[in-house]
Design an enzyme around this catalytic site. Structure first.
Site, PDB file in Angstrom:
ATOM      1  CD1 TRP A  68       0.380   3.560  -0.113  1.00 48.21           C
ATOM      2  CD2 TRP A  68      -1.495   2.347  -0.017  1.00 48.21           C
ATOM      3  NE1 TRP A  68       0.694   2.272  -0.471  1.00 48.21           N
ATOM      4  CE2 TRP A  68      -0.433   1.509  -0.415  1.00 48.21           C
ATOM      5  CE3 TRP A  68      -2.765   1.806   0.118  1.00 48.21           C
ATOM      6  CZ2 TRP A  68      -0.612   0.139  -0.685  1.00 48.21           C
ATOM      7  CZ3 TRP A  68      -2.954   0.449  -0.145  1.00 48.21           C
ATOM      8  CH2 TRP A  68      -1.887  -0.367  -0.543  1.00 48.21           C
ATOM      9  CE  LYS A 128       1.951  -4.674   3.057  1.00 51.73           C
ATOM     10  NZ  LYS A 128       2.903  -3.743   3.713  1.00 51.73           N
TER      11      LYS A 128
END
Length: 243
Positions: free
Chosen positions: A88, A194
Site C-alpha cells: 500500500w 479491510k
C-alpha cells in the site's frame, strides 16, 4: 502457423492445453497449503505484482480504491496501519509525493506501522508496533506530529480457522483503527479499512456514518471473488469528538 501467418486449425480433436499451474501435495505440507500455493501461482494479480515490482498483490486493492475515491493526493499525510510488506505504501508514496519526486508539487508524509518488520522505502517512515497495545495510538500520533488526511488499515489477525472468530478479531482491529482516525483526521479526511463479511461490520459502519459524509462497502476487482474480504471507505470526515 501457415506461410501467410494465419493460424492453422486444430484437427487433432483435442482442446487447448490447460495452462493452469498445478501443485502436487508434498510430504509434510497440508492440503490447504498446497491449494494456497496453487492459487498464488495462478493468480494474475500476483503475477502482475511481480512484473511491476510491487511487494504484494494487495497494492492493486488500494490502487483501485484510490482510482475511484481519489484520496491519495500530493501533500497528503497518511497513516498506514498493518503496513507490511509495504504494498500500500508503494502505491501511496508517489501519489502523495512523500519522496519529493514530483518537484513543484506539495510533499506528503507516510507513517506505516505493523507488528512485523518492513523493508525500508524512500518516502515512507515505518515502525514496528502492535496497534492494540496500550498507548499505541499515542505513539503513532507522536510520530505523525500533527493531523492526518488519510488513515488506511490493512490490519488482519492471524487466522484461527474459525470464520466467526476471525471476523470478530479483524473487526476489533477495524474499530481500533476507526477511533484512531476520529482522533487524528483533519476535516474532509478519508478512512479506509479491510473487513471480513460476517455481520459485526454493520456496527462500525453505523459509527462511521455519524462522522463522515459518505461511508460504503467496496470490493475492488483485485480482491479474490471467493474471499469474504471487502473494504469500508469513509470520505468527508466531519471532525469533532468521537463517540
Amino acid at each position: 502457423m501457415t506461410k501467410d501467418n494465419k493460424p492453422t486449425r486444430n484437427t487433432s480433436g483435442r482442446g487447448q492445453r490447460d495452462l493452469r499451474v498445478r501443485v502436487k501435495t508434498a510430504k509434510g505440507r497440508k492440503i490447504s497449503s498446497t491449494r494456497w500455493l496453487e492459487r498464488q501461482l495462478n493468480d494474475p494479480y500476483v503475477q502482475k505484482a511481480r512484473r511491476e515490482g510491487f511487494r504484494g498483490r494487495a497494492a492493486f486493492k488500494i490502487l483501485e480504491l484510490d482510482e475511484r475515491f481519489r484520496f491519495l493526493v500530493p501533500g497528503a499525510r497518511v497513516v498506514d496501519l498493518g503496513a507490511a510488506p509495504g504494498g500500500w505504501a508503494q502505491v501511496a508514496v508517489p501519489k502523495i509525493n512523500s519522496n519529493n519526486a514530483r518537484k513543484g508539487k506539495p510533499v506528503g508524509r507516510l507513517i506505516g506501522v505493523d507488528i512485523q518488520e518492513i523493508d525500508p522505502m524512500d518516502g515512507a517512515e515505518f515502525h514496528v508496533l502492535d496497534f492494540l497495545e496500550d498507548g499505541a495510538d499515542d505513539k503513532v500520533k507522536a510520530w505523525l506530529g500533527g493531523g492526518a488526511d488519510v488513515v488506511m488499515s490493512d490490519m488482519a489477525a492471524a487466522s484461527s480457522g474459525h470464520k466467526q472468530t476471525d471476523h470478530l478479531r479483524i473487526m476489533a482491529l477495524v474499530e481500533a483503527a476507526a477511533y484512531f482516525a476520529f482522533d487524528v483526521l483533519e476535516p474532509g479526511g478519508t478512512f479506509v479499512a479491510k473487513v471480513l463479511a460476517g455481520g459485526a461490520e454493520s456496527d462500525v459502519m453505523q459509527v462511521l456514518k455519524r462522522h463522515f459524509d459518505k461511508t460504503i462497502h467496496v470490493k475492488p476487482p483485485a480482491s479474490r471473488a471467493d474471499s469474504s474480504e471487502k473494504f469500508l471507505v469513509a470520505t468527508g470526515f466531519r471532525g469533532g469528538v468521537a463517540d
